[in-house]
Write an enzyme that holds these catalytic residues in place. Sequence first.
Site, short mmCIF file in Angstrom:
data_model
loop_
_atom_site.label_atom_id
_atom_site.label_comp_id
_atom_site.label_asym_id
_atom_site.label_seq_id
_atom_site.Cartn_x
_atom_site.Cartn_y
_atom_site.Cartn_z
CG HIS A 124 -1.59 6.08 -2.58
ND1 HIS A 124 -2.76 5.86 -3.27
CD2 HIS A 124 -1.83 5.67 -1.31
CE1 HIS A 124 -3.66 5.34 -2.46
NE2 HIS A 124 -3.12 5.21 -1.26
CG ASP B 57 -1.72 5.71 2.72
OD1 ASP B 57 -2.01 5.36 1.57
OD2 ASP B 57 -2.52 6.28 3.48
CG ASP B 58 -0.20 8.95 0.39
OD1 ASP B 58 -0.16 8.88 -0.85
OD2 ASP B 58 -1.19 8.61 1.06
CG HIS C 56 -1.94 1.03 1.29
ND1 HIS C 56 -3.08 0.94 2.07
CD2 HIS C 56 -2.02 2.25 0.69
CE1 HIS C 56 -3.80 2.04 1.94
NE2 HIS C 56 -3.18 2.87 1.12
CD GLU D 38 -7.55 6.69 4.52
OE1 GLU D 38 -8.12 6.62 3.41
OE2 GLU D 38 -6.47 7.30 4.70
CG HIS E 189 -7.79 3.25 -0.19
ND1 HIS E 189 -7.08 2.65 -1.19
CD2 HIS E 189 -6.92 4.08 0.45
CE1 HIS E 189 -5.83 3.10 -1.17
NE2 HIS E 189 -5.70 3.97 -0.19
N1 ADE Z 1 -4.75 8.63 -2.06
C1 ADE Z 1 -3.51 8.73 -1.59
N2 ADE Z 1 -3.48 8.42 -0.29
C2 ADE Z 1 -4.73 8.07 0.06
C3 ADE Z 1 -5.35 7.64 1.25
N3 ADE Z 1 -4.66 7.47 2.39
N4 ADE Z 1 -6.66 7.39 1.24
C4 ADE Z 1 -7.37 7.56 0.13
N5 ADE Z 1 -6.84 7.96 -1.01
C5 ADE Z 1 -5.53 8.21 -1.05
ZN ZN Z 2 -3.86 4.68 0.56
#
Ligand code: ADE
Ligand code: ZN
Length: 349
Positions: free
Chosen positions: A27, A286-287, A25, A208, A205
């Site tokens: 992005h 994630d990011d 996971h 969350e 997703h």
């Molecule tokens: N796009 C990038 N990060 C995300 C996240 N944590 N939740 C939903 N969309 C995303």
């Molecule tokens: Zn994500």
Amino acid sequence: MFKVHAIPPDRLPDLLRVMPKAELHIHIEGSLEPELIFALAQRNGVNLPYADVQALRSAYAFSNLQSFLDLYYAGASVLLHEQDFYDMAWAYFLKAKADHVVRAELFFDPQTHTSRGVPMASVIEGLSRACRDAQTQLNISADLILCFLRHLSEEDALATLEAALPWRAHFIGVGLDSSEVGHPPEKFNRVFAQARELDLHVVAHAGEEGPPAYIWSALNNLRVERIDHGVQAIHDAALMAHLAKTQIPLTVCPLSNLKLCVFKDLTEHNLGQMLDAGLCITLNSDDPAYFGGYLNDNYVQTFAALHLNAQQAYKLAANSIEASFADEAKKHQWMHELKLTFQGFAEQD
Ligand code: ADE
Ligand code: ZN
């Protein structure tokens, strides 16, 4: 077989760092560091509404998912050419290598780019070339998962899937991301059915910020093979039992949850509870450029906050490998390497 009890607790952070692991996971647009955003802006003549790297980084204070997404889409506006997508992914792979990632499944958001006039070819071919180089130069197995933006319509998602089909061989699955609340999984029933017909893997997703009902919908309507995040499952006992029974993997991202205020403090994160309940939990970033940490930062900080142990480290790494979409021979090899790493840390009696 190694004895996890023979691993001294003070060696756990080092073990977490060097154990082979998969990241399921991430992005790829969320790995774009402020320095690279500014470098690409200059290369492409794009104006940014921030004076410098420092000013941009100091804007990274989020109150929820949407407050982050607004900045994340703005950051992605510097990506114009095939080489930009390659450079972004390559920078991530160098970090992944340092974190002993052996397998990476990269989410990408084509609609974020095609809506600005960037050709699908530039997006997919740049990312795909970086994935090939990750294998040959870094020995990281890497594949792409195309995500639909759920705040847009299903028609837009259908058109995006169709536009990507000339590059069908360059991605292994589809996912669903962006603003969750108000955009339930069933909004995308048809496009996910098409993806399954095309033998693509399917993930989404869910849970969350959204309710457990969205996780049920992703499972029952989209028939996903993994749930991304899923931390809200804790509020539904029947769902927890179902996830434990089916062993559908959850790709959990603790530092993301912390930065987006899903949990007030890392010590309050429910990853430990979900592991104890027998769910197939994996740990992910994630990011990472936005949330203050790559994969090993997530492992080390989460283990410290929740007082997790070597047994749980083994379980999380093993889950990440087994839950990946890599072929069985590779999974077998990584599992062997994982066991050898743990043996190397176990004190001899
Ligand atoms: N796009 C990038 N990060 C995300 C996240 N944590 N939740 C939903 N969309 C995303
Ligand atoms: Zn994500």
